[in-house]
Enzyme design. Structure first.
Site, PDB file in Angstrom:
ATOM      1  N   SER A 147       0.852  -1.186   0.000  1.00  0.00           N
ATOM      2  CA  SER A 147       0.000   0.000   0.000  1.00  0.00           C
ATOM      3  C   SER A 147       0.892   1.243   0.000  1.00  0.00           C
ATOM      4  CB  SER A 147      -0.877   0.007   1.259  1.00  0.00           C
ATOM      5  OG  SER A 147      -1.506   1.258   1.434  1.00  0.00           O
ATOM      6  N   TYR A 161      -1.788  -1.294  10.374  1.00  0.00           N
ATOM      7  CA  TYR A 161      -1.818  -1.537   8.926  1.00  0.00           C
ATOM      8  C   TYR A 161      -0.564  -0.981   8.270  1.00  0.00           C
ATOM      9  CZ  TYR A 161      -3.561  -1.574   4.113  1.00  0.00           C
ATOM     10  OH  TYR A 161      -3.718  -1.788   2.751  1.00  0.00           O
TER      11      TYR A 161
END
Length: 257
Positions: A147, A161
Site C-alpha cells: 500500500s 496496517y
C-alpha cells in the site's frame, strides 16, 4: 539484432494461486486468467466466484480452496492440495489484507496481533510453503499487495496496517535476495485507494473522497483495471529481470509533497 517481444505478457500454461479474492485479489485473478493462467483461489469464506464461469468459458481451470491465514496448519494443507491438484504453482499473489481503525494509543494486543497475523505472519507462511515448490522447479513469480501507506503516513488511524505494509516491503526485498538464485522473482504493488468492500465507507464520503483525489496528480483513485494491469506485468515474463521492487500504482501520489 532482432528481438522478439510477442507474447511477453502471456501466461499460457501457468497456474496462479491468488490468496484473498474478496477485494483487490479478484481483478488481479481476472487479469491473470484472461491472459492464459489457470487459477487457484483461496480464502476463509470462499465458496463460489464469478471467475469460475469465466474460466470455464475460456477453457481454463479455477479451483476454490479454503484457508485460514491465522492457522499455520490450514495454510500448509491448502498449499499442499493446490500443488497436488494442479501439478505446481507458478505464480503466487498474496492479496489478503485486513485493517482495524483504532488510535495508536488505544491499540490493544489482540487487535495488533490480528492485523499482523493476516498481513504479515500468514503471508509469510503461504509464501514459504509455495516457495518450496518453486525452489524445486527453479521458477516462480511472487507478488504481494502492499500500500502507499507503507511509504507515506496518514492522519487516519492506520498504525498497525501501516506497520504491516512497511514490513511487507522489506520482506519483499529480502526474499528477492534470498530466492533470486532459484529463478524466483519477488515483487509488491503499492496502490493508493482502490474501491473494495473494506474501504467503501470512506470513499462514499464526499469530503474524504474529494480531499484524497486532490492529492493525486492524475486526479482519480486507482481502478481495478489499473491494479490488474500492474499485476499482469509483474507476474509475466515481461518482468523476468524485475525483482525486489515495490511498484506504486498511485497516480503520482507518492511523488507529490
Amino acid at each position: 539484432m532482432s528481438l522478439d517481444f510477442t507474447n511477453v505478457f502471456s501466461l499460457e500454461g501457468k497456474t496462479a494461486l491468488v490468496v484473498g479474492v474478496g477485494g483487490l485479489g479478484e481483478p488481479i485473478a481476472e487479469a491473470l486468467l484472461q491472459n492464459g493462467a489457470n487459477l487457484v483461489l483461496a480464502g476463509r469464506k470462499l465458496t463460489q466466484s464469478p471467475l469460475q464461469d469465466e474460466a470455464r468459458a475460456l477453457g481454463r481451470k479455477c479451483l476454490l480452496l479454503h484457508v485460514d491465514l491465522q492457522d499455520e496448519a490450514s495454510i500448509i494443507s491448502m498449499v499442499q492440495r493446490a500443488e497436488e491438484e494442479t501439478g505446481g504453482i507458478d505464480i503466487l499473489v498474496n492479496a489478503a489484507g485486513v485493517n482495524q481503525l483504532k488510535k495508536a494509543e488505544e491499540y490493544d494486543a489482540e487487535t495488533w496481533d490480528f492485523v499482523m497475523g493476516v498481513n504479515l505472519r500468514g503471508l509469510h507462511f503461504v509464501t514459504r510453503e509455495v516457495g518450496k515448490g518453486m525452489i524445486a522447479r527453479r521458477y516462480g513469480r511472487i507478488l504481494s499487495i502492499s500500500s502507499v501507506k507503507s511509504i507515506i503516513g496518514t492522519d487516519q488511524d492506520y498504525i498497525a496496517y501501516c506497520a504491516s505494509k512497511g514490513a511487507l516491503n522489506m520482506y519483499t526485498k529480502q526474499l528477492a535476495c534470498e530466492w533470486g538464485k532459484y529463478g524466483i522473482t519477488v515483487n509488491a504493488i503499492a496502490p493508493t485507494f482502490t474501491r473494495t468492500p473494506i474501504n467503501a465507507f470512506q470513499l462514499d464520503d464526499p469530503v474524504f473522497y474529494d480531499a484524497l483525489v486532490k492529492r493525486i496528480p492524475l486526479g482519480r483513485i486507482c481502478t481495478a483495471k489499473d491494479l490488474g494491469c500492474a499485476a499482469l506485468y509483474l507476474c509475466s515474463d515481461a518482468a523476468a529481470f524485475v525483482s525486489g521492487q515495490v511498484l506504486c500504482v498511485d497516480g503520482g501520489l507518492t511523488a507529490k509533497q
